[in-house]
Design a protein around this motif. Structure first.
Motif, PDB file in Angstrom:
ATOM      1  N   HIS A 124      70.207  61.778  22.742  1.00  0.00           N
ATOM      2  CA  HIS A 124      69.047  61.936  23.765  1.00  0.00           C
ATOM      3  C   HIS A 124      67.736  61.622  23.012  1.00  0.00           C
ATOM      4  O   HIS A 124      67.614  61.897  21.919  1.00  0.00           O
ATOM      5  CB  HIS A 124      68.961  62.907  24.477  1.00  0.00           C
ATOM      6  N   ASP A 125      66.741  60.532  23.428  1.00  0.00           N
ATOM      7  CA  ASP A 125      65.491  60.495  22.862  1.00  0.00           C
ATOM      8  C   ASP A 125      64.498  60.631  23.807  1.00  0.00           C
ATOM      9  O   ASP A 125      64.187  61.570  24.506  1.00  0.00           O
ATOM     10  CB  ASP A 125      65.660  59.184  22.148  1.00  0.00           C
ATOM     11  N   GLY A 126      63.807  59.664  24.085  1.00  0.00           N
ATOM     12  CA  GLY A 126      62.495  59.585  24.982  1.00  0.00           C
ATOM     13  C   GLY A 126      63.016  60.254  26.381  1.00  0.00           C
ATOM     14  O   GLY A 126      64.013  59.732  26.847  1.00  0.00           O
ATOM     15  N   ILE A 127      62.066  60.911  26.928  1.00  0.00           N
ATOM     16  CA  ILE A 127      62.319  61.464  28.381  1.00  0.00           C
ATOM     17  C   ILE A 127      61.103  61.619  29.005  1.00  0.00           C
ATOM     18  O   ILE A 127      59.942  62.014  28.537  1.00  0.00           O
ATOM     19  CB  ILE A 127      63.039  62.957  28.082  1.00  0.00           C
ATOM     20  N   HIS A 128      61.158  61.499  30.434  1.00  0.00           N
ATOM     21  CA  HIS A 128      60.379  61.716  31.440  1.00  0.00           C
ATOM     22  C   HIS A 128      60.684  62.584  32.603  1.00  0.00           C
ATOM     23  O   HIS A 128      61.647  62.084  33.118  1.00  0.00           O
ATOM     24  CB  HIS A 128      59.361  60.611  31.699  1.00  0.00           C
ATOM     25  N   PHE A 129      59.718  63.393  33.194  1.00  0.00           N
ATOM     26  CA  PHE A 129      60.186  64.145  34.557  1.00  0.00           C
ATOM     27  C   PHE A 129      59.207  63.457  35.447  1.00  0.00           C
ATOM     28  O   PHE A 129      58.103  63.490  35.416  1.00  0.00           O
ATOM     29  CB  PHE A 129      59.624  65.679  34.307  1.00  0.00           C
ATOM     30  N   PHE A 130      59.799  62.793  36.495  1.00  0.00           N
ATOM     31  CA  PHE A 130      59.591  62.072  37.824  1.00  0.00           C
ATOM     32  C   PHE A 130      59.350  63.257  38.675  1.00  0.00           C
ATOM     33  O   PHE A 130      60.517  63.197  39.167  1.00  0.00           O
ATOM     34  CB  PHE A 130      59.966  60.874  38.145  1.00  0.00           C
ATOM     35  N   SER A 131      58.294  63.839  39.044  1.00  0.00           N
ATOM     36  CA  SER A 131      58.170  64.861  40.128  1.00  0.00           C
ATOM     37  C   SER A 131      58.676  64.343  41.502  1.00  0.00           C
ATOM     38  O   SER A 131      58.150  63.235  41.887  1.00  0.00           O
ATOM     39  CB  SER A 131      57.042  65.724  40.248  1.00  0.00           C
ATOM     40  N   GLN A 132      59.253  65.129  42.317  1.00  0.00           N
ATOM     41  CA  GLN A 132      59.603  64.948  43.711  1.00  0.00           C
ATOM     42  C   GLN A 132      58.959  65.946  44.531  1.00  0.00           C
ATOM     43  O   GLN A 132      58.481  65.833  45.568  1.00  0.00           O
ATOM     44  CB  GLN A 132      61.145  64.797  43.711  1.00  0.00           C
ATOM     45  N   ASP A 133      59.448  67.321  44.184  1.00  0.00           N
ATOM     46  CA  ASP A 133      58.883  68.443  44.912  1.00  0.00           C
ATOM     47  C   ASP A 133      57.825  69.216  44.123  1.00  0.00           C
ATOM     48  O   ASP A 133      58.315  70.383  43.613  1.00  0.00           O
ATOM     49  CB  ASP A 133      59.943  69.214  45.713  1.00  0.00           C
ATOM     50  N   GLY A 134      56.626  68.826  43.820  1.00  0.00           N
ATOM     51  CA  GLY A 134      55.760  69.399  42.898  1.00  0.00           C
ATOM     52  C   GLY A 134      56.341  69.668  41.663  1.00  0.00           C
ATOM     53  O   GLY A 134      56.888  68.649  41.030  1.00  0.00           O
ATOM     54  N   SER A 135      56.357  70.875  41.176  1.00  0.00           N
ATOM     55  CA  SER A 135      57.131  71.303  39.885  1.00  0.00           C
ATOM     56  C   SER A 135      58.471  72.180  40.131  1.00  0.00           C
ATOM     57  O   SER A 135      58.922  72.626  39.235  1.00  0.00           O
ATOM     58  CB  SER A 135      56.017  72.118  39.212  1.00  0.00           C
ATOM     59  N   LYS A 136      59.171  71.725  41.350  1.00  0.00           N
ATOM     60  CA  LYS A 136      60.325  72.517  41.588  1.00  0.00           C
ATOM     61  C   LYS A 136      61.414  71.616  41.283  1.00  0.00           C
ATOM     62  O   LYS A 136      62.488  72.131  41.094  1.00  0.00           O
ATOM     63  CB  LYS A 136      60.248  73.025  43.015  1.00  0.00           C
ATOM     64  N   SER A 137      61.475  70.173  41.731  1.00  0.00           N
ATOM     65  CA  SER A 137      62.324  69.390  41.321  1.00  0.00           C
ATOM     66  C   SER A 137      62.024  67.961  41.105  1.00  0.00           C
ATOM     67  O   SER A 137      60.713  67.789  41.386  1.00  0.00           O
ATOM     68  CB  SER A 137      63.370  69.308  42.825  1.00  0.00           C
ATOM     69  N   GLY A 138      62.746  67.192  40.633  1.00  0.00           N
ATOM     70  CA  GLY A 138      62.426  65.647  40.139  1.00  0.00           C
ATOM     71  C   GLY A 138      63.536  65.205  39.712  1.00  0.00           C
ATOM     72  O   GLY A 138      64.812  65.604  39.462  1.00  0.00           O
ATOM     73  N   LEU A 139      63.199  63.841  39.138  1.00  0.00           N
ATOM     74  CA  LEU A 139      64.191  63.299  38.217  1.00  0.00           C
ATOM     75  C   LEU A 139      63.869  63.273  36.701  1.00  0.00           C
ATOM     76  O   LEU A 139      62.909  63.097  36.308  1.00  0.00           O
ATOM     77  CB  LEU A 139      64.225  61.495  38.660  1.00  0.00           C
ATOM     78  N   LEU A 140      64.732  63.296  35.685  1.00  0.00           N
ATOM     79  CA  LEU A 140      64.661  63.252  34.472  1.00  0.00           C
ATOM     80  C   LEU A 140      65.099  61.906  34.200  1.00  0.00           C
ATOM     81  O   LEU A 140      66.575  61.518  34.450  1.00  0.00           O
ATOM     82  CB  LEU A 140      65.591  64.324  33.750  1.00  0.00           C
ATOM     83  N   VAL A 141      64.389  61.005  33.505  1.00  0.00           N
ATOM     84  CA  VAL A 141      65.007  59.965  32.988  1.00  0.00           C
ATOM     85  C   VAL A 141      64.789  59.919  31.648  1.00  0.00           C
ATOM     86  O   VAL A 141      63.863  60.395  30.732  1.00  0.00           O
ATOM     87  CB  VAL A 141      64.126  58.597  33.469  1.00  0.00           C
ATOM     88  N   MET A 142      66.087  59.556  30.809  1.00  0.00           N
ATOM     89  CA  MET A 142      66.113  59.692  29.399  1.00  0.00           C
ATOM     90  C   MET A 142      66.812  58.546  28.706  1.00  0.00           C
ATOM     91  O   MET A 142      67.568  57.904  29.087  1.00  0.00           O
ATOM     92  CB  MET A 142      66.597  61.145  28.757  1.00  0.00           C
ATOM     93  N   ASN A 143      66.364  58.275  27.409  1.00  0.00           N
ATOM     94  CA  ASN A 143      66.976  57.116  26.604  1.00  0.00           C
ATOM     95  C   ASN A 143      68.232  57.737  25.936  1.00  0.00           C
ATOM     96  O   ASN A 143      68.106  59.098  25.516  1.00  0.00           O
ATOM     97  CB  ASN A 143      66.124  56.639  25.492  1.00  0.00           C
ATOM     98  N   HIS A 144      69.313  57.236  25.614  1.00  0.00           N
ATOM     99  CA  HIS A 144      70.322  57.424  24.584  1.00  0.00           C
ATOM    100  C   HIS A 144      70.098  56.373  23.459  1.00  0.00           C
ATOM    101  O   HIS A 144      70.497  55.393  23.687  1.00  0.00           O
ATOM    102  CB  HIS A 144      71.569  57.403  25.334  1.00  0.00           C
ATOM    103  N   GLU A 145      69.830  56.892  22.435  1.00  0.00           N
ATOM    104  CA  GLU A 145      69.466  55.828  21.074  1.00  0.00           C
ATOM    105  C   GLU A 145      70.582  55.201  20.541  1.00  0.00           C
ATOM    106  O   GLU A 145      70.494  53.934  20.509  1.00  0.00           O
ATOM    107  CB  GLU A 145      68.680  56.594  20.203  1.00  0.00           C
TER     108      GLU A 145
END
Length: 639
Positions: A124-145
């Protein structure tokens, strides 16, 4: 990034100045080990441009962080300050949640390539949290180097075949997973999820921008030069204001088998005779550069992904230039245009920025589907007087002409290294992650460069007298006017090091906790600069790095320069990638290649010799994973 620094690319033989020929740590660093920028110690012309920012961060009062620094550690576990909790989620091999019956990880690594295609990738490397329900749920998108094939297959690399190549390709790329916080505060992956997705080294992608359709992008499999399979060696990442994810192709050249005599273009990009190390060409002919010389030109780009549209084809944005991209950090001009800052993680390579022609439009990803296809790419030159300029990579200007080997703008971008050489850009010490703080300063980590001062590269000078730069540093600059400015003022934020080191060149000037080899960089919502280290596994505990323990994550105050160690990772790992929920109460941080031991990579029995984090099973093997960091009292992290 992968840890074998001694094998890292070093292909820049231009006569351009290196950063060490123009930098002066006595004049261009955070002054005197942490004095504020308003204090003058002979900065001369540099002070005025840099001092125009506010000395109070937005919304801040009192101490910027209050946690007690954690000690250096060599333990095989994650260490965080008292009052904080650590949870491990999303390790390599766990199902991403494409369906409800996704295959589980097998601890003997016997999962098939097809199973790996719907499981989280490796390292795992770069990562970002894309919020869906404020700070309670969302999408984690991450790189695999990258992959460690000694761990990926049950018998390591004792045998090699097409199935192993296919599995290795499936373990690269990007994962999209849905996460949600439970009633007890813990975070869990949501499975199945309509957004769950794996993007691999074989996922169909579109090529866009000025290099799309170029003769140098065409292959036997793609006569149009506009379609390509896959992305790999995805290192750092970025996000756009319109809600997409930017993933960056770094050391792509290592995946290609070079011809008997690489040509000048291939040599400038680090291609050598024979296999680059991953052995894909043995069973996937497109990675044989002797047979398909243009395939390598189709990699080394920034790739844009819409995480909310499962059907959206990832797009390689050629207007941003081709490089061994570490990351892509997006800022926004006052008139609403996008500016993308990028570092190229290779010895003596360059720092770039792209300024879009058009303004960001409301309407999200679809409304801005071509925004990154039109604009100007620049490369940085750092002058000796603490000033700098951005040099445009525009065909027809200066040396970037057909007579000099650049037939059109597409070729300028495909050969961005050669174009930067010709423009006289400044050769840097492995520029990696870039971050922008609340006051408009842009920071870039320069991890290290053990080749500086060698027979073929620039030597030392009074500016930065470390002939064997084992520690690295962080440079920062501020544009004149807006982010699209073509001139800037710069200094050193810190010179990494260990004050207790007996070698003066490795002592650095850090105000606070020692660190070596800064790599990951991220500014949180309160304006704290988070620094992640990437000391080579083979060098840990030796030489200049002998007192620094495992790799760590530290907090730095941009206003005072104070640095505190917040987290230390398990044995052999790199700490990389950081993101948070909008309320700042949950951090997601990646642990890459725990237990790495380069001398044991090909031995399938090696995992238990070094680390079995995070599962600690006698029949297991180390797995990269994501950490969830929270305060026990539920407060904002760092306060």
């Amino acid at each position: 990034m992968a840890k074998d620094f001694e094998q890292m690319e070093d292909s820049n033989r231009s006569a351009n100045a290196s950063i060490h020929e123009v930098s002066d740590p006595a004049r261009r660093r955070l002054l005197g080990g942490g004095l504020g920028l308003g204090v003058s110690l002979g900065l001369g012309g540099l002070l005025a441009p840099l001092a125009g920012c506010s000395t109070t961060a937005t919304g801040s009062s009192g101490p910027r962080f209050s946690f007690k620094s954690v000690p250096v550690s060599t333990a095989d576990r994650v260490i965080v300050p008292e009052g904080y909790t650590v949870q491990v989620i999303a390790p390599w091999g766990d199902p991403v949640g494409v369906s409800g019956d996704s295959p589980a990880f097998k601890f003997d690594a016997s999962n098939s390539a097809a199973e790996q295609e719907v499981q989280l990738g490796m390292h795992h490397d770069g990562i970002h949290f894309f919020s869906q329900d404020g700070s309670k749920s969302g999408l984690l998108v991450m790189n695999h180097e990258y992959t460690d094939d000694g761990l990926l297959h049950p018998d390591g690399m004792k045998t090699w075949n097409a199935a192993k190549v296919r599995k290795a390709q499936a373990a690269h790329g990007i994962s999209v997973v849905e996460v949600a916080q439970q009633a007890d505060g813990r975070w869990e992956l949501v499975r199945p999820s309509p957004w769950a997705r794996r993007i691999t080294a074989n996922t169909p992608m579109q090529i866009s921008g000025p290099a799309a359709g170029h003769a140098l992008m065409k292959t036997a499999a793609d006569a149009s030069g506009r379609r390509v399979l896959g992305t790999f060696n995805n290192c750092a990442s970025g996000i756009t204001p319109w809600g997409t994810y930017l993933t960056c192709e770094e050391n792509f050249i290592n995946y290609f088998r070079g011809p008997e005599q690489p040509d000048a273009h291939q040599t400038r990009w680090g291609m050598k005779k024979g296999d680059g190390g991953y052995r894909w060409a043995e069973f996937d002919e497109r990675f044989d550069a002797a047979k398909h010389p243009n395939e390598a030109n189709r990699h080394g780009w920034v790739v844009e992904i819409d995480p909310y549209d499962f059907s959206a084809t990832p797009v390689k944005r050629t207007a941003l230039g081709r490089a061994a991209h570490e990351g892509a950090t997006v800022a926004q001009t006052r008139d609403g245009r996008a500016v993308v800052y990028m570092g190229e993680d290779a010895r003596f390579e360059y720092i770039y920025k792209f300024v879009s022609r058009d303004k960001i439009r409301p309407g999200g990803a679809k409304a801005n589907a071509e925004l990154l296809d039109h604009g100007t790419l620049y490369v940085a030159r750092f002058e000796a007087d603490g000033r700098g300029r951005w040099l445009p990579l525009r065909h027809g200007q200066g040396p970037l002409t057909a007579a000099q080997g650049f037939a059109d703008q597409g070729e300028v971008l495909i050969k961005s290294r050669q174009a930067s050489d010709a423009l006289g850009a400044t050769k840097m010490d492995r520029p990696e992650w870039i971050a922008v703080d609340q006051q408009g300063f842009v920071y870039c980590t320069l991890t290290n460069n053990s080749n500086r001062g060698g027979a073929k590269q620039p030597g030392v000078d009074a500016a930065n007298p470390r002939a064997n730069n084992t520690m690295g540093h962080i440079i920062r600059w501020k544009e004149d006017g807006d982010f699209d400015g073509e001139r800037f003022a710069w200094n050193h934020f810190l010179l990494a090091g260990d004050p207790s080191n007996e070698r003066a060149e490795a002592q650095g000037n850090v105000k606070g906790d020692a660190l070596g080899c800064p790599d990951g960089l991220w500014v949180d919502g309160r304006g704290i600069l988070w620094i992640q280290t990437d000391m080579s596994t083979s060098a840990m505990g030796k030489g200049d790095l002998k007192n620094l323990g495992n790799n760590a994550m530290l907090a730095a105050d941009p206003l005072t320069g104070e640095v505190r160690r917040f987290l230390v990772g398990p044995v052999g790992c790199e700490i990389t990638g950081a993101t948070s929920t909008p309320d700042g109460r949950t951090f997601f941080i990646n642990v890459q290649h725990p237990g790495e031991s380069p001398s044991e990579r090909s031995d399938p029995a090696a995992p238990s010799k070094n680390s079995n984090w995070p599962d600690f099973r006698p029949d297991g093997r180390p797995r990269s994973a994501t950490l969830v960091i929270r305060k026990a009292d539920g407060g904002v992290i760092g306060t």
